[in-house]
Design an enzyme around this catalytic site. Structure first.
Site, short mmCIF file in Angstrom:
data_model
loop_
_atom_site.label_atom_id
_atom_site.label_comp_id
_atom_site.label_asym_id
_atom_site.label_seq_id
_atom_site.Cartn_x
_atom_site.Cartn_y
_atom_site.Cartn_z
CG HIS A 1 -1.99 -1.00 1.19
ND1 HIS A 1 -3.15 -0.87 1.93
CD2 HIS A 1 -2.11 -2.17 0.50
CE1 HIS A 1 -3.93 -1.91 1.72
NE2 HIS A 1 -3.32 -2.71 0.85
CD GLU B 1 -1.61 5.01 3.11
OE1 GLU B 1 -2.63 5.72 3.06
OE2 GLU B 1 -1.54 3.91 2.51
CB CYS C 1 -6.41 0.41 4.82
SG CYS C 1 -4.78 -0.39 4.82
CB CYS D 1 -1.84 2.05 5.89
SG CYS D 1 -1.54 1.25 4.30
#
Length: 156
Positions: free
Chosen positions: A53, A55, A83, A86
């Protein structure tokens, strides 16, 4: 640069990610002392890595660049509300602040709905959609005992 300006940079990363078919529409940057020290865009589909992801990629990049596992003194700017995964990575990396542009509800409207994961966290482990089962072993505490007695460890 302003917070809005840094967020626009994260949004550019997200847009470029989509245009280059690297992954989902997410981008993140890590800023320290007015300089970008790390950046990342979602690379889940292009790397076959469900943890790639934006991040997480940005945190990994920033930590490598500054030579630390902690982002103290840093700010993370994300194109979207992080999310749960993250969010965990952010807390482990310990930045000072996080700013995000789109909300998780806006992401959900485009098919990126984290509500299931947020709901699952609240359930007892064995009641989750993917059941988690605890098996207590006499040896289970051994790694923690070794950690506690290791004088060369780096706490985090």
């Amino acid at each position: 640069m302003t917070h809005e300006g840094w967020l626009k940079e994260a949004i550019k990363l997200a847009t470029t990610s989509v245009m280059n078919n690297q992954g989902g529409p997410f981008g993140a940057i890590v800023v320290k002392n007015g300089q970008i020290v790390g950046q990342g865009n979602n690379q889940v589909t292009s790397t076959s890595d469900p943890t790639a992801h934006a991040e997480v990629v940005a945190i990994r990049n920033a930590c490598a660049n500054i030579g630390s596992h902690q982002l103290t003194g840093c700010t993370i700017y994300s194109s979207c509300e992080p999310c749960p995964m993250c969010l965990g990575a952010i807390y482990w990396s310990r930045p000072d602040k996080v700013y995000f542009a789109a909300t998780r509800l806006e992401a959900a409207a485009s098919g990126f709905d984290d509500a299931l994961i947020y709901n699952e966290i609240e359930k007892p482990p064995e009641k989750r959609i993917i059941p988690f089962h605890h098996i207590g072993l006499a040896e289970s505490k051994q790694p923690f005992d070794v950690w506690g007695s290791n004088t060369g460890r780096i706490d985090y």
